[in-house]
Motif scaffolding. Structure first.
Motif, PDB file in Angstrom:
ATOM      1  N   VAL A   1       0.831  -1.207   0.000  1.00 20.26           N
ATOM      2  CA  VAL A   1       0.000   0.000   0.000  1.00 20.26           C
ATOM      3  C   VAL A   1       0.865   1.255   0.000  1.00 20.26           C
ATOM      4  O   VAL A   1       0.562   2.236  -0.676  1.00 20.26           O
ATOM      5  CB  VAL A   1      -0.974  -0.002   1.207  1.00 20.26           C
ATOM      6  CG1 VAL A   1      -1.663   1.337   1.373  1.00 20.26           C
ATOM      7  CG2 VAL A   1      -2.000  -1.118   1.045  1.00 20.26           C
ATOM      8  N   ARG A   2       1.966   1.236   0.740  1.00 17.16           N
ATOM      9  CA  ARG A   2       2.843   2.411   0.843  1.00 17.16           C
ATOM     10  C   ARG A   2       3.428   2.781  -0.515  1.00 17.16           C
ATOM     11  O   ARG A   2       3.489   3.928  -0.887  1.00 17.16           O
ATOM     12  CB  ARG A   2       3.963   2.139   1.834  1.00 17.16           C
ATOM     13  CG  ARG A   2       4.830   3.351   2.078  1.00 17.16           C
ATOM     14  CD  ARG A   2       5.795   3.080   3.209  1.00 17.16           C
ATOM     15  NE  ARG A   2       6.513   4.269   3.583  1.00 17.16           N
ATOM     16  CZ  ARG A   2       7.517   4.797   2.894  1.00 17.16           C
ATOM     17  NH1 ARG A   2       7.896   4.246   1.766  1.00 17.16           N
ATOM     18  NH2 ARG A   2       8.139   5.879   3.318  1.00 17.16           N
ATOM     19  N   GLY A   3       3.904   1.775  -1.244  1.00 11.64           N
ATOM     20  CA  GLY A   3       4.462   2.040  -2.557  1.00 11.64           C
ATOM     21  C   GLY A   3       5.885   2.559  -2.502  1.00 11.64           C
ATOM     22  O   GLY A   3       6.438   2.817  -1.440  1.00 11.64           O
ATOM     23  N   GLY A   4       6.475   2.695  -3.656  1.00 10.62           N
ATOM     24  CA  GLY A   4       7.845   3.177  -3.765  1.00 10.62           C
ATOM     25  C   GLY A   4       8.848   2.048  -3.866  1.00 10.62           C
ATOM     26  O   GLY A   4       8.537   0.883  -3.603  1.00 10.62           O
ATOM     27  N   GLU A   5      10.049   2.390  -4.266  1.00 16.22           N
ATOM     28  CA  GLU A   5      11.095   1.395  -4.481  1.00 16.22           C
ATOM     29  C   GLU A   5      11.542   0.733  -3.180  1.00 16.22           C
ATOM     30  O   GLU A   5      11.752  -0.474  -3.129  1.00 16.22           O
ATOM     31  CB  GLU A   5      12.297   2.045  -5.188  1.00 16.22           C
ATOM     32  CG  GLU A   5      13.397   1.088  -5.558  1.00 16.22           C
ATOM     33  CD  GLU A   5      12.963  -0.032  -6.508  1.00 16.22           C
ATOM     34  OE1 GLU A   5      13.681  -1.044  -6.575  1.00 16.22           O
ATOM     35  OE2 GLU A   5      11.912   0.087  -7.174  1.00 16.22           O
ATOM     36  N   THR A   6      11.675   1.500  -2.110  1.00 18.95           N
ATOM     37  CA  THR A   6      12.074   0.928  -0.824  1.00 18.95           C
ATOM     38  C   THR A   6      11.024  -0.058  -0.330  1.00 18.95           C
ATOM     39  O   THR A   6      11.358  -1.147   0.142  1.00 18.95           O
ATOM     40  CB  THR A   6      12.291   2.042   0.221  1.00 18.95           C
ATOM     41  OG1 THR A   6      13.293   2.932  -0.272  1.00 18.95           O
ATOM     42  CG2 THR A   6      12.728   1.477   1.554  1.00 18.95           C
ATOM     43  N   ALA A   7       9.751   0.299  -0.461  1.00 23.58           N
ATOM     44  CA  ALA A   7       8.667  -0.592  -0.036  1.00 23.58           C
ATOM     45  C   ALA A   7       8.628  -1.847  -0.903  1.00 23.58           C
ATOM     46  O   ALA A   7       8.380  -2.951  -0.400  1.00 23.58           O
ATOM     47  CB  ALA A   7       7.329   0.137  -0.096  1.00 23.58           C
ATOM     48  N   ARG A   8       8.919  -1.701  -2.197  1.00 20.12           N
ATOM     49  CA  ARG A   8       8.944  -2.861  -3.083  1.00 20.12           C
ATOM     50  C   ARG A   8      10.044  -3.829  -2.653  1.00 20.12           C
ATOM     51  O   ARG A   8       9.842  -5.039  -2.566  1.00 20.12           O
ATOM     52  CB  ARG A   8       9.154  -2.448  -4.542  1.00 20.12           C
ATOM     53  CG  ARG A   8       9.051  -3.634  -5.520  1.00 20.12           C
ATOM     54  CD  ARG A   8       9.501  -3.262  -6.918  1.00 20.12           C
ATOM     55  NE  ARG A   8      10.909  -2.896  -6.961  1.00 20.12           N
ATOM     56  CZ  ARG A   8      11.916  -3.785  -6.892  1.00 20.12           C
ATOM     57  NH1 ARG A   8      11.674  -5.056  -6.783  1.00 20.12           N
ATOM     58  NH2 ARG A   8      13.161  -3.377  -6.944  1.00 20.12           N
ATOM     59  N   LYS A   9      11.227  -3.285  -2.351  1.00 15.89           N
ATOM     60  CA  LYS A   9      12.335  -4.132  -1.905  1.00 15.89           C
ATOM     61  C   LYS A   9      12.014  -4.795  -0.572  1.00 15.89           C
ATOM     62  O   LYS A   9      12.306  -5.979  -0.375  1.00 15.89           O
ATOM     63  CB  LYS A   9      13.619  -3.310  -1.790  1.00 15.89           C
ATOM     64  CG  LYS A   9      14.202  -2.930  -3.133  1.00 15.89           C
ATOM     65  CD  LYS A   9      15.434  -2.073  -2.975  1.00 15.89           C
ATOM     66  CE  LYS A   9      15.987  -1.659  -4.332  1.00 15.89           C
ATOM     67  NZ  LYS A   9      17.139  -0.753  -4.194  1.00 15.89           N
ATOM     68  N   ALA A  10      11.404  -4.057   0.345  1.00 16.21           N
ATOM     69  CA  ALA A  10      11.019  -4.631   1.641  1.00 16.21           C
ATOM     70  C   ALA A  10       9.991  -5.740   1.450  1.00 16.21           C
ATOM     71  O   ALA A  10      10.065  -6.791   2.098  1.00 16.21           O
ATOM     72  CB  ALA A  10      10.464  -3.535   2.552  1.00 16.21           C
ATOM     73  N   ALA A  11       9.034  -5.513   0.559  1.00 17.65           N
ATOM     74  CA  ALA A  11       8.022  -6.538   0.283  1.00 17.65           C
ATOM     75  C   ALA A  11       8.669  -7.775  -0.336  1.00 17.65           C
ATOM     76  O   ALA A  11       8.296  -8.909   0.001  1.00 17.65           O
ATOM     77  CB  ALA A  11       6.930  -5.979  -0.627  1.00 17.65           C
ATOM     78  N   LEU A  12       9.637  -7.589  -1.225  1.00 17.83           N
ATOM     79  CA  LEU A  12      10.352  -8.723  -1.818  1.00 17.83           C
ATOM     80  C   LEU A  12      11.051  -9.560  -0.749  1.00 17.83           C
ATOM     81  O   LEU A  12      10.943 -10.791  -0.740  1.00 17.83           O
ATOM     82  CB  LEU A  12      11.389  -8.236  -2.839  1.00 17.83           C
ATOM     83  CG  LEU A  12      10.919  -8.029  -4.264  1.00 17.83           C
ATOM     84  CD1 LEU A  12      11.974  -7.291  -5.078  1.00 17.83           C
ATOM     85  CD2 LEU A  12      10.592  -9.361  -4.922  1.00 17.83           C
ATOM     86  N   VAL A  13      11.761  -8.897   0.143  1.00 18.42           N
ATOM     87  CA  VAL A  13      12.475  -9.604   1.216  1.00 18.42           C
ATOM     88  C   VAL A  13      11.479 -10.330   2.106  1.00 18.42           C
ATOM     89  O   VAL A  13      11.664 -11.505   2.456  1.00 18.42           O
ATOM     90  CB  VAL A  13      13.340  -8.618   2.037  1.00 18.42           C
ATOM     91  CG1 VAL A  13      13.861  -9.265   3.312  1.00 18.42           C
ATOM     92  CG2 VAL A  13      14.494  -8.094   1.201  1.00 18.42           C
ATOM     93  N   CYS A  14      10.400  -9.647   2.462  1.00 17.30           N
ATOM     94  CA  CYS A  14       9.409 -10.245   3.357  1.00 17.30           C
ATOM     95  C   CYS A  14       8.677 -11.408   2.684  1.00 17.30           C
ATOM     96  O   CYS A  14       8.390 -12.417   3.332  1.00 17.30           O
ATOM     97  CB  CYS A  14       8.421  -9.180   3.814  1.00 17.30           C
ATOM     98  SG  CYS A  14       8.208  -9.174   5.577  1.00 17.30           S
ATOM     99  N   CYS A  15       8.384 -11.294   1.406  1.00 14.37           N
ATOM    100  CA  CYS A  15       7.735 -12.397   0.683  1.00 14.37           C
ATOM    101  C   CYS A  15       8.671 -13.596   0.595  1.00 14.37           C
ATOM    102  O   CYS A  15       8.236 -14.745   0.709  1.00 14.37           O
ATOM    103  CB  CYS A  15       7.307 -11.955  -0.717  1.00 14.37           C
ATOM    104  SG  CYS A  15       5.874 -10.865  -0.732  1.00 14.37           S
ATOM    105  N   GLY A  16       9.962 -13.340   0.420  1.00 15.01           N
ATOM    106  CA  GLY A  16      10.943 -14.419   0.424  1.00 15.01           C
ATOM    107  C   GLY A  16      11.005 -15.106   1.781  1.00 15.01           C
ATOM    108  O   GLY A  16      11.048 -16.340   1.873  1.00 15.01           O
ATOM    109  N   ALA A  17      10.990 -14.308   2.852  1.00 15.04           N
ATOM    110  CA  ALA A  17      10.983 -14.868   4.207  1.00 15.04           C
ATOM    111  C   ALA A  17       9.691 -15.638   4.457  1.00 15.04           C
ATOM    112  O   ALA A  17       9.708 -16.710   5.081  1.00 15.04           O
ATOM    113  CB  ALA A  17      11.145 -13.749   5.235  1.00 15.04           C
ATOM    114  N   GLU A  18       8.578 -15.097   3.971  1.00 15.97           N
ATOM    115  CA  GLU A  18       7.295 -15.790   4.115  1.00 15.97           C
ATOM    116  C   GLU A  18       7.331 -17.141   3.409  1.00 15.97           C
ATOM    117  O   GLU A  18       6.924 -18.168   3.974  1.00 15.97           O
ATOM    118  CB  GLU A  18       6.173 -14.931   3.539  1.00 15.97           C
ATOM    119  CG  GLU A  18       4.834 -15.621   3.500  1.00 15.97           C
ATOM    120  CD  GLU A  18       3.823 -14.924   2.612  1.00 15.97           C
ATOM    121  OE1 GLU A  18       2.709 -15.457   2.502  1.00 15.97           O
ATOM    122  OE2 GLU A  18       4.133 -13.878   2.010  1.00 15.97           O
TER     123      GLU A  18
END
Length: 147
Positions: A74-91
């Motif tokens: 929801v936040r959006g942006g490149e930093t949020a995309r990278k954080a979501a990628l890391v978190c999805c990988g951890a998930e």
């Protein structure tokens, strides 16, 4: 300030949307998983924690992970995309580890977690969702944008 500088400033102020198109479906599904995992774990921890503390704690962790991914999308942006990628990988790693663990050593889990048996209690959404999100987020990054 020239018009080019104004466009750059406007672009920097407004993060790239991550919830357009398929991203909106991901946000909706992650939102449903937040509600399911958190409400389940809160009830189980409050009423019967001594029965299966590991399982109920892992469900709470899953709910927090889902919440962070939802927030990042929801936040959006490149930093949020990278954080979501890391978190999805951890998930995904969590789903695969816990899913395998529940099959190999079922006695370790007297009650199911969100990720037990690779999410069978949630129609395998816990294993499908991070795979879909990782694909979508990486595809957006390769295209030079997040959506």
């Amino acid at each position: 300030m020239t018009s080019g500088e104004a466009e750059v400033a406007a672009t920097q102020e407004k993060p790239t949307r991550l919830i357009s198109g398929p991203g909106m479906l991901l946000v909706w599904l992650y939102g449903v998983m937040v509600v399911g995992a958190v409400s389940r774990s809160v009830y189980q921890i409050a009423t019967e924690f001594d029965r299966a503390p590991l399982a109920y704690s892992l469900s709470a962790v899953a709910g927090l992970v889902y919440g962070f991914i939802t927030y990042s999308l929801v936040r959006g942006g490149e930093t949020a995309r990278k954080a979501a990628l890391v978190c999805c990988g951890a998930e995904l790693a969590g789903v695969l580890i816990v899913g395998t663990w529940t099959l190999v050593e079922p006695s370790a889990f007297p009650d199911a977690t969100v990720w037990s048996d690779f999410g069978v209690g949630y129609i395998f959404i816990p294993v499908i969702l991070p795979l879909s999100a990782l694909y979508w987020l990486r595809k957006g990054a390769r295209q030079g944008n997040a959506a």
